[in-house]
Write a protein that holds these residues in place. Structure first.
Motif, PDB file in Angstrom:
ATOM      1  N   PHE A  71      38.407  39.763  45.198  1.00 36.48           N
ATOM      2  CA  PHE A  71      38.348  38.955  46.418  1.00 36.48           C
ATOM      3  C   PHE A  71      37.372  37.790  46.312  1.00 36.48           C
ATOM      4  O   PHE A  71      37.058  37.168  47.325  1.00 36.48           O
ATOM      5  CB  PHE A  71      37.965  39.841  47.603  1.00 36.48           C
ATOM      6  CG  PHE A  71      39.097  40.699  48.107  1.00 36.48           C
ATOM      7  CD1 PHE A  71      39.973  40.218  49.062  1.00 36.48           C
ATOM      8  CD2 PHE A  71      39.288  41.972  47.609  1.00 36.48           C
ATOM      9  CE1 PHE A  71      41.025  40.991  49.522  1.00 36.48           C
ATOM     10  CE2 PHE A  71      40.328  42.766  48.058  1.00 36.48           C
ATOM     11  CZ  PHE A  71      41.212  42.273  49.015  1.00 36.48           C
ATOM     12  N   ASP A  72      36.919  37.488  45.115  1.00 33.16           N
ATOM     13  CA  ASP A  72      36.069  36.321  44.914  1.00 33.16           C
ATOM     14  C   ASP A  72      36.855  35.048  45.237  1.00 33.16           C
ATOM     15  O   ASP A  72      38.095  35.042  45.275  1.00 33.16           O
ATOM     16  CB  ASP A  72      35.575  36.294  43.466  1.00 33.16           C
ATOM     17  CG  ASP A  72      34.546  35.210  43.239  1.00 33.16           C
ATOM     18  OD1 ASP A  72      33.426  35.359  43.738  1.00 33.16           O
ATOM     19  OD2 ASP A  72      34.889  34.212  42.575  1.00 33.16           O
ATOM     20  N   TYR A  73      36.122  33.961  45.468  1.00 31.12           N
ATOM     21  CA  TYR A  73      36.785  32.702  45.833  1.00 31.12           C
ATOM     22  C   TYR A  73      37.790  32.258  44.771  1.00 31.12           C
ATOM     23  O   TYR A  73      38.815  31.664  45.090  1.00 31.12           O
ATOM     24  CB  TYR A  73      35.737  31.614  46.053  1.00 31.12           C
ATOM     25  CG  TYR A  73      36.313  30.346  46.645  1.00 31.12           C
ATOM     26  CD1 TYR A  73      36.693  30.298  47.982  1.00 31.12           C
ATOM     27  CD2 TYR A  73      36.467  29.200  45.864  1.00 31.12           C
ATOM     28  CE1 TYR A  73      37.225  29.136  48.531  1.00 31.12           C
ATOM     29  CE2 TYR A  73      36.997  28.035  46.400  1.00 31.12           C
ATOM     30  CZ  TYR A  73      37.367  28.010  47.743  1.00 31.12           C
ATOM     31  OH  TYR A  73      37.902  26.862  48.281  1.00 31.12           O
TER      32      TYR A  73
ATOM     33  N   VAL B 106      43.148  37.653  44.364  1.00 36.68           N
ATOM     34  CA  VAL B 106      43.713  37.610  45.715  1.00 36.68           C
ATOM     35  C   VAL B 106      43.869  36.177  46.194  1.00 36.68           C
ATOM     36  O   VAL B 106      44.913  35.808  46.750  1.00 36.68           O
ATOM     37  CB  VAL B 106      42.812  38.408  46.690  1.00 36.68           C
ATOM     38  CG1 VAL B 106      43.320  38.273  48.119  1.00 36.68           C
ATOM     39  CG2 VAL B 106      42.771  39.882  46.282  1.00 36.68           C
ATOM     40  N   ASN B 107      42.865  35.350  45.966  1.00 33.95           N
ATOM     41  CA  ASN B 107      42.977  33.949  46.383  1.00 33.95           C
ATOM     42  C   ASN B 107      44.023  33.193  45.572  1.00 33.95           C
ATOM     43  O   ASN B 107      44.698  32.295  46.101  1.00 33.95           O
ATOM     44  CB  ASN B 107      41.621  33.246  46.255  1.00 33.95           C
ATOM     45  CG  ASN B 107      40.892  33.172  47.586  1.00 33.95           C
ATOM     46  OD1 ASN B 107      41.520  33.101  48.646  1.00 33.95           O
ATOM     47  ND2 ASN B 107      39.579  33.190  47.544  1.00 33.95           N
ATOM     48  N   ARG B 108      44.191  33.551  44.319  1.00 30.76           N
ATOM     49  CA  ARG B 108      45.230  32.909  43.513  1.00 30.76           C
ATOM     50  C   ARG B 108      46.616  33.246  44.059  1.00 30.76           C
ATOM     51  O   ARG B 108      47.496  32.374  44.156  1.00 30.76           O
ATOM     52  CB  ARG B 108      45.110  33.338  42.048  1.00 30.76           C
ATOM     53  CG  ARG B 108      43.856  32.813  41.347  1.00 30.76           C
ATOM     54  CD  ARG B 108      43.743  33.318  39.919  1.00 30.76           C
ATOM     55  NE  ARG B 108      42.509  32.906  39.294  1.00 30.76           N
ATOM     56  CZ  ARG B 108      42.332  31.760  38.663  1.00 30.76           C
ATOM     57  NH1 ARG B 108      43.344  30.907  38.559  1.00 30.76           N
ATOM     58  NH2 ARG B 108      41.164  31.457  38.122  1.00 30.76           N
TER      59      ARG B 108
ATOM     60  N   TRP C 194      47.170  34.133  47.126  1.00 29.00           N
ATOM     61  CA  TRP C 194      47.207  33.504  48.459  1.00 29.00           C
ATOM     62  C   TRP C 194      47.626  32.041  48.346  1.00 29.00           C
ATOM     63  O   TRP C 194      48.415  31.540  49.151  1.00 29.00           O
ATOM     64  CB  TRP C 194      45.833  33.640  49.090  1.00 29.00           C
ATOM     65  CG  TRP C 194      45.791  33.481  50.576  1.00 29.00           C
ATOM     66  CD1 TRP C 194      45.167  32.496  51.279  1.00 29.00           C
ATOM     67  CD2 TRP C 194      46.357  34.359  51.557  1.00 29.00           C
ATOM     68  NE1 TRP C 194      45.319  32.691  52.624  1.00 29.00           N
ATOM     69  CE2 TRP C 194      46.049  33.825  52.823  1.00 29.00           C
ATOM     70  CE3 TRP C 194      47.105  35.531  51.479  1.00 29.00           C
ATOM     71  CZ2 TRP C 194      46.461  34.420  54.011  1.00 29.00           C
ATOM     72  CZ3 TRP C 194      47.514  36.138  52.657  1.00 29.00           C
ATOM     73  CH2 TRP C 194      47.197  35.590  53.895  1.00 29.00           C
ATOM     74  N   VAL C 195      47.089  31.347  47.345  1.00 33.14           N
ATOM     75  CA  VAL C 195      47.459  29.941  47.117  1.00 33.14           C
ATOM     76  C   VAL C 195      48.902  29.841  46.657  1.00 33.14           C
ATOM     77  O   VAL C 195      49.641  28.921  47.051  1.00 33.14           O
ATOM     78  CB  VAL C 195      46.499  29.304  46.084  1.00 33.14           C
ATOM     79  CG1 VAL C 195      46.982  27.911  45.672  1.00 33.14           C
ATOM     80  CG2 VAL C 195      45.090  29.218  46.656  1.00 33.14           C
TER      81      VAL C 195
ATOM     82  N   ARG D  81      42.670  28.630  50.153  1.00 35.16           N
ATOM     83  CA  ARG D  81      41.724  29.662  49.726  1.00 35.16           C
ATOM     84  C   ARG D  81      40.857  30.131  50.891  1.00 35.16           C
ATOM     85  O   ARG D  81      40.542  29.354  51.795  1.00 35.16           O
ATOM     86  CB  ARG D  81      40.834  29.144  48.598  1.00 35.16           C
ATOM     87  CG  ARG D  81      41.579  28.910  47.279  1.00 35.16           C
ATOM     88  CD  ARG D  81      40.654  28.362  46.226  1.00 35.16           C
ATOM     89  NE  ARG D  81      41.360  28.094  44.984  1.00 35.16           N
ATOM     90  CZ  ARG D  81      41.473  28.957  43.975  1.00 35.16           C
ATOM     91  NH1 ARG D  81      40.887  30.144  44.073  1.00 35.16           N
ATOM     92  NH2 ARG D  81      42.132  28.644  42.881  1.00 35.16           N
ATOM     93  N   VAL D  82      40.500  31.386  50.853  1.00 30.76           N
ATOM     94  CA  VAL D  82      39.710  31.997  51.921  1.00 30.76           C
ATOM     95  C   VAL D  82      38.452  32.609  51.320  1.00 30.76           C
ATOM     96  O   VAL D  82      38.497  33.212  50.240  1.00 30.76           O
ATOM     97  CB  VAL D  82      40.517  33.090  52.659  1.00 30.76           C
ATOM     98  CG1 VAL D  82      39.670  33.747  53.747  1.00 30.76           C
ATOM     99  CG2 VAL D  82      41.796  32.511  53.240  1.00 30.76           C
ATOM    100  N   MET D  83      37.337  32.466  52.024  1.00 28.53           N
ATOM    101  CA  MET D  83      36.092  33.121  51.608  1.00 28.53           C
ATOM    102  C   MET D  83      36.128  34.558  52.124  1.00 28.53           C
ATOM    103  O   MET D  83      35.590  34.883  53.181  1.00 28.53           O
ATOM    104  CB  MET D  83      34.887  32.375  52.163  1.00 28.53           C
ATOM    105  CG  MET D  83      34.769  30.937  51.688  1.00 28.53           C
ATOM    106  SD  MET D  83      34.354  30.801  49.935  1.00 28.53           S
ATOM    107  CE  MET D  83      32.664  31.366  49.957  1.00 28.53           C
ATOM    108  N   TRP D  84      36.794  35.439  51.367  1.00 30.82           N
ATOM    109  CA  TRP D  84      37.032  36.801  51.825  1.00 30.82           C
ATOM    110  C   TRP D  84      35.749  37.611  51.972  1.00 30.82           C
ATOM    111  O   TRP D  84      35.708  38.554  52.755  1.00 30.82           O
ATOM    112  CB  TRP D  84      37.959  37.530  50.848  1.00 30.82           C
ATOM    113  CG  TRP D  84      39.341  36.966  50.780  1.00 30.82           C
ATOM    114  CD1 TRP D  84      39.877  36.233  49.770  1.00 30.82           C
ATOM    115  CD2 TRP D  84      40.363  37.093  51.776  1.00 30.82           C
ATOM    116  NE1 TRP D  84      41.166  35.890  50.062  1.00 30.82           N
ATOM    117  CE2 TRP D  84      41.499  36.413  51.278  1.00 30.82           C
ATOM    118  CE3 TRP D  84      40.444  37.722  53.019  1.00 30.82           C
ATOM    119  CZ2 TRP D  84      42.691  36.336  51.990  1.00 30.82           C
ATOM    120  CZ3 TRP D  84      41.623  37.648  53.730  1.00 30.82           C
ATOM    121  CH2 TRP D  84      42.734  36.966  53.227  1.00 30.82           C
TER     122      TRP D  84
END
Length: 284
Positions: free
Chosen positions: A121-123, A127-129, A131-132, A138-141
Motif C-alpha cells: 500500500f505504499d505510494y 495497490v496504487n499501480r 489503482w492507476v 494514486r492514493v496515500m493509503w
C-alpha cells in the motif's frame, strides 16, 4: 462415576487457580481501582471517573472508531467466510489444497504481514499501480482517512481462514440426503442455502460472529504499527486511547475506560445471544 468426577476436578484445578489468580482477582480488583482518585491515599470517588471519561472527546472518538471498524470487519469476514466455505464444501475432496491455503495468513506472524501491507500500500506499491491501471489517481493509503481501507483488508485477510475452517466443519456435518431430497423437490441453490444450510448451522454462525467481533475489538495492533500511537482521527481506536493513558501512568483512566467498554461488549453479546435463542426457537 463419582470417582471419575473427582479426578476431573483434580485436572481442572491448576488451570482454574491460574484463571482465578491472573484474571478474576485482577478483574474484581480493577473495579475498585476505577472508583478511586489514584492518589497515595487512593480515596474513593464513586462514579466520578466514569462521568469524566464519558465527557472526554478522545475516549468517545476511540469508542466510535472501534465500534465502526468492528461493525465493518466482523460481518464482512462472516459473509466472505461462509461463501468461501460453501464453495470449498462443494469442491471436496479436490478442494483440500484451497482449504489449507486459506489458513496460512492466520498462521503468519503479524510483523511479516504488516511489512507486506506497508510495501503493497505504499505510494509506489502494487495497490496504487493497480489503482492507476483502472483509471484512478494514486492514493496515500497509509495516511489520513484512507488508512481505514488497508486496516480493514488486513483484518479480513488475516482472520478469514480461521472462520472458513469453522464454517466448513459445520457444513460437512449436515446430512447430504437433505440436499438430495431438496433437489428432488426442485429447490435451487438459494432455496437450499436459506432453507437447509443456514438453519442447520445457526450455533456455528453465532460462534463465528462472536469470535470475529472479539478479534475486531483487538485491531489496535495493526493500527499502531501502521499509524503509530497517535494515528489519524479516522482510525484512532479505543485501544490507542488506553495505551496512551497507560503511558502517562493514568491508571484510573485506563481501568475506567476498560470497564466502560467491557459493559458495552457484554450488552452487545447479550443481545446477540438473545437473537440466537429466538432464531433457534423459530427454526425448531
Amino acid at each position: 462415576m463419582f470417582t471419575k468426577k473427582k479426578s476431573v476436578w483434580l485436572f481442572l484445578m491448576p488451570g482454574g487457580l491460574g484463571l482465578m489468580l491472573f484474571y478474576i482477582v485482577p478483574f474484581i480488583g480493577g473495579i475498585w481501582y476505577s472508583l478511586t482518585d489514584g492518589s497515595y491515599r487512593n480515596a474513593f470517588v464513586g462514579l466520578k471517573n466514569y462521568i469524566d471519561i464519558w465527557q472526554n472527546p478522545m475516549y468517545l472518538l476511540g469508542l466510535k472508531n472501534t465500534m465502526l471498524l468492528s461493525l465493518i470487519c466482523a460481518p464482512l469476514v462472516w459473509v466472505l467466510s461462509f461463501a468461501i466455505a460453501s464453495l470449498l464444501n462443494r469442491l471436496r475432496p479436490q478442494g483440500a489444497f484451497f482449504r489449507n491455503s486459506v489458513l496460512l495468513p492466520y498462521l503468519m506472524p503479524s510483523s511479516a504481514m504488516l511489512l507486506i501491507w506497508l510495501v503493497a500500500f505504499d505510494y509506489g506499491g502494487v495497490v496504487n499501480r493497480l489503482w492507476v491501471a483502472l483509471g484512478f489517481g494514486r492514493v496515500m493509503w497509509l495516511q489520513g482517512a484512507a488508512l481505514r481501507a488497508p486496516i480493514i483488508l488486513l483484518f479480513v485477510w488475516k482472520n478469514l481462514g480461521f472462520a472458513v475452517i469453522i464454517f466448513l466443519a459445520a457444513l460437512q456435518a449436515i446430512p447430504e440426503p437433505l440436499y438430495d431430497f431438496a433437489r428432488l423437490e426442485g429447490a435451487g441453490f438459494f432455496r437450499q442455502t436459506f432453507g437447509i444450510t443456514l438453519p442447520m448451522i445457526v450455533p456455528t454462525a453465532f460462534l463465528v460472529i462472536i469470535l470475529e467481533w472479539i478479534n475486531a475489538f483487538k485491531i489496535f495492533k495493526e493500527v499502531y504499527f501502521i499509524g503509530g500511537a497517535y494515528p489519524d482521527e479516522a482510525v484512532y481506536t479505543l485501544q490507542n486511547y488506553m495505551n496512551n493513558m497507560y503511558g502517562k501512568l493514568n491508571y484510573q483512566n485506563v481501568t475506567t475506560a476498560a470497564y466502560s467498554f467491557a459493559l458495552i461488549v457484554f450488552m452487545l453479546f447479550g443481545a446477540l445471544f438473545l437473537t440466537q435463542r429466538q432464531l433457534l426457537k423459530r427454526l425448531t
